[in-house]
Design a protein around this motif. Structure first.
Motif, mmCIF file in Angstrom:
data_model
loop_
_atom_site.group_PDB
_atom_site.id
_atom_site.type_symbol
_atom_site.label_atom_id
_atom_site.label_comp_id
_atom_site.label_asym_id
_atom_site.label_seq_id
_atom_site.Cartn_x
_atom_site.Cartn_y
_atom_site.Cartn_z
ATOM 1 N N UNK A 81 -22.277 -1.402 10.442
ATOM 2 C CA UNK A 81 -21.860 -1.769 9.202
ATOM 3 C C UNK A 81 -21.807 -2.776 8.732
ATOM 4 N N UNK B 115 -24.725 -4.669 6.453
ATOM 5 C CA UNK B 115 -24.167 -6.008 5.497
ATOM 6 C C UNK B 115 -24.771 -7.704 5.527
ATOM 7 N N UNK C 147 -16.208 -1.141 -3.056
ATOM 8 C CA UNK C 147 -16.622 -1.113 -1.678
ATOM 9 C C UNK C 147 -15.105 -0.742 -1.048
ATOM 10 N N UNK C 148 -13.870 -1.107 -1.216
ATOM 11 C CA UNK C 148 -13.050 -0.691 -0.296
ATOM 12 C C UNK C 148 -12.169 0.481 -1.593
ATOM 13 N N UNK D 130 -15.075 1.813 1.993
ATOM 14 C CA UNK D 130 -15.194 0.981 3.149
ATOM 15 C C UNK D 130 -13.970 -0.091 3.769
ATOM 16 N N UNK D 131 -13.591 0.259 5.429
ATOM 17 C CA UNK D 131 -13.072 -0.417 5.958
ATOM 18 C C UNK D 131 -12.633 -1.917 5.119
ATOM 19 N N UNK E 83 -13.799 -3.721 7.636
ATOM 20 C CA UNK E 83 -15.425 -3.834 8.123
ATOM 21 C C UNK E 83 -16.321 -5.089 7.396
#
Lengths: 232, 177, 478
Positions: free
Chosen positions: C291, C295, C388-389, C393-394, C397
């Motif tokens: 991922x 991105x 995103x977080x 999403x970590x 990442x």
């Protein structure tokens, strides 16, 4: 999805939540129960703490006081890593806008949670395409979110939220920026997909017509959930 | 709401008898109050009396004999005039919810409690209508009528929300004074 | 600027007074614009001040470099200059110093360009708002030009304030050419800054909605870049040729060749970086299952030119740095082997050390620009990142994606630049080979590696900002 769950035991429940941003209190002892598979609308005037409640329940924000438990797990006691994992696997999140990455294609946006879960690119892409089709987004997999209409973008966001098969979908004003027909499409798609997959939905909205897609409604005012809980 | 004009409208697609008109009315206006057969019959007679409709003959069709009606040219003209005329936009505010809130305030009752209960009832009805509207295979007339009802209930709700907020405000001001 | 100049119908509508107003109107309007520019800057957030401050700093650097170069260019024949260990005494070596200073201008200008991007989205939105409120295109341009121009004026004034005393201290009676040069540079930098500020706004000015609707933009270097590069090369060559009318004209061919190679390499670098960014972006975006890589790759493929200016400066520094390390090794070998040196050893090593310092300074400026660029790219999309977080999403990442955006396009480009620099160094080895076997300067290969590592570190300075940017608090403001 009902394994050995007692319908009387809520899937997600919160008690006595308080949260302040600086000196402004957003929550003052809010409590709520979300049962497995139900769609629950949280309504109330702006500034009543709806979004903050959603953030606390989804483990995005840690409340100052109070407890949130999800399937017997106390979120306050979990490290950030576990909360992120929960949001990735067990929860799906839809906001008013902004949850799609503008540079990724529609398909990659939906596939992203699967990729994060370690699925291969081809498989993730195929699963994403399936979900996009379920939400009536067809032939637009290669477009970027900026090239979609508001309603289409929200349906893509729904596909992204549901692609991992979450048990709870958190939707914060998902129709806030849409006209009534686009809202209807998004809400019909959300309600249908949630019922088919057995996911519970916590729907934060200020719009009664959107709230009418829920099974139940609770109202918020001044950071508390008002006792009124009329079951359909 | 003019039953005469609705019947004239239903006759526009061709001659029809009373029972058929009632059935088609209930189909086209699914969320409306169903027409009584007697009302259809008397309205048709008045239309004939005023020269807007006429008897087209009788139709046995294996069952009991039934009178067929059709619209006259005058009737078609009247229908066109009515359909194009605007409806007066809310000339009087006569609504039960409004009246009850005002009476509750006048008589020192609890308008806020009433508004909460009424909201719950409104929301329950809106959920029903939403279910009807989004059920697979819902026809256009059903969707349109549900939309209409939902929008009006939504308008009621907004007024009720604003009123509840105003009442809180008012109480706060009175308490402060 | 004449009233109504290019304003067209809008101008007459705003300047309601007509002909009577026209006479003194321009001065009044300029005053209004100044007040507006000031009010807008004062009312805006900290980022605006960052931009102004950094722009002023960049302008000061540019003024300093250019003024020194011009002053040195004004010297004719031999002098006894107290600075630079005799390196500035002879026209030949002086030409080398001038060239280095002009080369140092490249990263400085790149840095100023990068500063213009700070808060660009916010600024563009604000100016588009002015257009919506009825300002004419020219008025908006003037306000923007004033903002940048004033920041540059501050920088150039500071630099000049330092330059003049230094000059008087070193050179008892500077000639007219030196004074003229100083003045032209001091005035030219703010003017250039103002023009650049106005030109950068052409999209916003075109439509009042401009950047309010965020279109996907395809910024790519146009013919302007090529023109600048050619002009720059011409000026440099002319400067070298002018000062080279000394006793040893033949000894200058080497530096001129090197300079030409550097300018060509710099121009090529911008295209190279854009092209590699696009290519790596496309290739990786289509294949990767990671991922973070996905991105980063899609962002590169979407706007490969976003960081091209800064990255091109990185490449230039790499080429020059690698080449220099090679040349330096060879020169030291030659010098040590030489029995009869014309000057003492310090004369030569000071030259080399000065060049090394200049390259080091260039690298620092470039790294700073890179860090600023990364931070800016984060700041403009912090709400999206917070979303995103929130969606699981970590941060890890997102942080990796941020680093990869710098690492991916730079890896092949820096490698190529390193090879180019090696070629220069090795070429120089062969040129100076007078029979004795010279070693290939392998140590120079450490330069591209070091530059690459520094770039990653510069990009990594934004990671703490990422952690602060993705706070859920960002979600509260739509």
């Amino acid at each position: 999805m009902s394994k050995h769950e007692d319908a009387a035991v809520p899937l997600l429940s919160a008690r006595g939540l308080t949260k302040a941003y600086g000196r402004t209190p957003a929550l003052r002892g809010a409590g709520i129960d979300l049962r497995a598979g139900e769609i629950l609308a949280v309504t109330g005037p702006s500034g009543s703490g709806k979004s903050t409640l959603l953030h606390c329940l989804a483990g995005i924000v840690r409340p100052d006081e109070g407890t949130v438990s999800y399937a017997g797990e106390r979120l306050a006691e979990q490290p950030e890593r576990r909360l992120g994992e929960l949001r990735r696997t067990d929860f799906g999140v839809v906001f008013q806008f902004g949850q799609l990455i503008p540079e990724l294609t529609v398909r990659d946006n939906v596939a992203l949670p699967l990729l994060l879960g370690g699925l291969g690119r081809a498989q993730a892409g195929a699963r994403a395409a399936e979900w996009l089709e379920r939400f009536g987004v067809r032939g637009q997999e290669e477009l970027r979110p900026g090239e979609l209409s508001g309603g289409q973008a929200q349906r893509v966001a729904l596909a992204r939220a549901l692609v991992t098969g979450p048990r709870v979908v958190f939707a914060d004003e998902p129709t806030g920026a849409l006209d009534s027909l686009a809202s209807e499409q998004v809400m019909t798609a959300l309600a249908r997909a949630a019922r088919e997959s057995g996911a519970a939905v916590l729907l934060v909205t200020h719009d009664a017509q959107t709230a009418a897609y829920a099974d139940r409604e609770v109202r918020m005012a001044d950071g508390t959930v008002t006792p009124l809980e009329v079951t359909a | 709401m003019s039953t005469r004009h609705i019947l004239l409208g239903l006759l526009a697609s061709g001659p029809s008898h009373g029972y058929d008109l009632k059935r088609r009315h209930d189909e086209r206006f699914p969320q409306a109050r169903p027409l009584a057969y007697g009302q259809v019959y008397t309205t048709l007679q008045r239309l004939v009396r005023d020269g807007l409709a006429e008897i087209d003959g009788t139709d046995a069709d294996g069952g009991p004999e039934r009178t067929l009606y059709r619209a006259t040219p005058d009737g078609s003209a009247e229908l066109a005039r009515w359909a194009a005329g605007i409806a007066p936009p809310a000339p009087f505010v006569t609504n039960e919810i409004f009246a009850k809130v005002v009476v509750a305030i006048l008589s020192g009752g609890d308008p806020a409690a009433y508004l909460r209960a009424q909201r719950a009832a409104h929301m329950a009805r809106m959920r029903e209508l939403t279910a009807v509207k989004t059920a697979p295979g819902a026809d256009l007339a059903t969707v349109l009528s549900a939309d209409y009802a939902l929008t009006h209930l939504d308008a009621d709700l907004r007024w009720m929300t604003t009123t509840a907020a105003r009442l809180t405000h008012l109480t706060a001001e009175v308490d402060a004074a | 600027m004449r009233p109504g100049d290019g304003v067209g119908a809008h101008g007459t509508r705003v300047g309601r007074g007509g002909a009577a107003d026209r006479a003194g109107g321009d001065r009044v309007r300029l005053g209004t614009d100044l007040r507006l520019a000031w009010a807008l800057s004062r009312g805006s957030d900290r980022r605006e001040w960052w931009r102004a401050g950094l722009t002023a700093a960049g302008a000061a650097l540019a003024t300093g470099c250019a003024q020194t170069a011009v002053t040195l260019g004004a010297l004719r024949g031999g002098y006894d200059v107290s600075l630079g260990a005799g390196l500035l005494d002879q026209p030949g070596t002086r030409a080398g110093v001038i060239v280095s200073l002009l080369l140092l201008l490249i990263p400085v200008l790149g840095f100023v360009g990068q500063c213009a991007r700070i808060g660009a989205v916010h600024r563009d939105r604000r100016l588009a708002g002015l257009r919506l409120a009825g300002a004419t295109p020219w008025q908006v341009r003037r306000i923007a030009a004033l903002e940048t121009g004033l920041a540059c004026l501050l920088g150039s004034a500071l630099a000049t304030a330092v330059a003049v005393p230094v000059l008087l201290g070193v050179w008892t009676r500077p000639n007219a050419f030196a004074w003229a040069g100083l003045t032209v540079v001091a005035a030219g930098v703010p003017v250039l800054g103002a023009v650049a500020g106005a030109v950068a706004l052409r999209r916003v000015v075109a439509s009042p909605l401009g950047w309010v609707r965020r279109e996907r933009r395809h910024s790519r270097p146009g013919p302007w870049l090529l023109l600048t590069a050619v002009l720059f090369a011409a000026v440099a060559v002319a400067a070298v040729a002018r000062t080279a009318q000394g006793p040893r004209p033949g000894g200058l061919e080497g530096p001129v060749i090197v300079l030409g190679a550097v300018v060509v390499a710099g121009t090529a670098a911008v295209w190279l970086v854009g092209a590699t960014a696009r290519l790596t972006g496309r290739l990786l975006a289509a294949r990767t299952g990671d991922p973070a890589v996905l991105i980063a790759a899609e962002r590169l493929a979407g706007d490969p030119w976003a960081a091209a200016r800064t990255h091109a400066a990185v490449l230039l520094v790499t080429v020059v740095g690698t080449g220099f390390v090679g040349v330096r090794q060879v020169m030291l070998e030659v010098l040590r082997g030489d029995k009869y040196l014309a000057e003492n050893m310090d004369y030569y090593t000071t030259g080399l050390d000065l060049t090394a310092a200049a390259i080091g300074a260039a690298l620092l400026i470039v790294l700073f620009a890179l860090a600023v660029g990364t931070a800016e790219s984060l700041a403009t999309r912090r709400r999206g990142l917070a979303a995103q977080v929130a969606a699981g999403v970590p941060q890890r990442v997102l942080g990796r994606a941020l680093l990869l955006e710098t690492a991916l396009p730079l890896a092949p480009a820096v490698l190529l630049a390193g090879l180019g620099g090696m070629a220069i160094g090795t070429g120089y080895t062969w040129l100076t080979d007078d029979g004795g076997s010279r070693s290939v300067p392998w140590a120079a290969l450490l330069v591209p590696l070091g530059v690459y590592a520094c770039c990653l570190l510069a990009a990594a300075t934004s990671l703490p900002l990422l952690r602060r940017s993705v706070r859920p608090g960002e979600l509260r403001y739509a």
